[in-house]
Write a protein that holds these residues in place. Sequence first.
Motif: not given
Length: 300
Positions: A26, A212-214, A225, A228, A233, A236, A238
């Motif tokens: 993350r 992954a672009n949140m 999460v 994903l 993924v 990640v 943010w």
Amino acid sequence: MLYAQTPAAEKRRLLRERLAAGELLRFPGAFNPLSARLIEQKGFEGVYISGAVLSADLGLPDIGLTTLTEVAGRGQQIARMTELPAIIDADTGFGEPMNVARTIQTLEDAGIAGTHIEDQVNPKRCGHLDGKQVVAENTALKRIRAAVDARRDPNFLIMARTDIRAVEGLGAAIDRAKALVDAGADAIFPEAMRDLAEFEAVAKAVDVPILANMTEFGKSELFAVDALRDAGVQIVIWPVSLLRMAMGAAGRALDTLNDEGHLTGRLGEMQHRADLYDLIDYEAYNHFDQSVFNFQITKE
């Protein structure tokens, strides 16, 4: 005290090790060095440095107006304040393939753990806006090959971002992701995926980690999460979330000042002075001062 104790090369090695182990990592977006320290304190695995945030911090839109010098300088300021690996947004690499090569070495020198180079036409647009254009596949591959050839630390993570999903569809995104991996990309950043099935399709098509672009208010739903992770993924981000939270809070505070003339009612929403001092390790600086400057001035 001062800067992180973990050397940049070690941060990169550990990041590669965790990705190879199949972990999901993350990376909240840091909008300044202090927020990077907070991300670390709260137990996250990495720090993301967004091009959109760097642009916004300068009062500019995210349309390719920032320079390599500005991005690398801010990236260094953020990366050196945390023991976590930092991944930075390098847009289209700031020019032609030779410029991409220089970008990689400059970011290595700044202590960054990895970056992503995208396949948009320069000047680029925010990945979740309409009207984007992507370069021909040959140009996109040249950017990644230049990046891979230029790096000196083999653990520096070079990701390829593709924005082609919004232009030509998911099938084109998968085909381009495969070609980018063949060109040497260590990971794939498929921008603006519509749903979990699309993330899963990209993850199954390539044998490298995907990101992954949140980002809020964009094309992708804000997936949790765990969902994903189940879709394959491994990273990640943010990217703008903390800046949005901070600016929202700042706007409400200014409204309160206009309405009430003081912020007494909002003290509970503020970071306490004691928490700030803990975050910047004030006590260590105080101890250092006392151990070095331990003389006393006396009057004769």
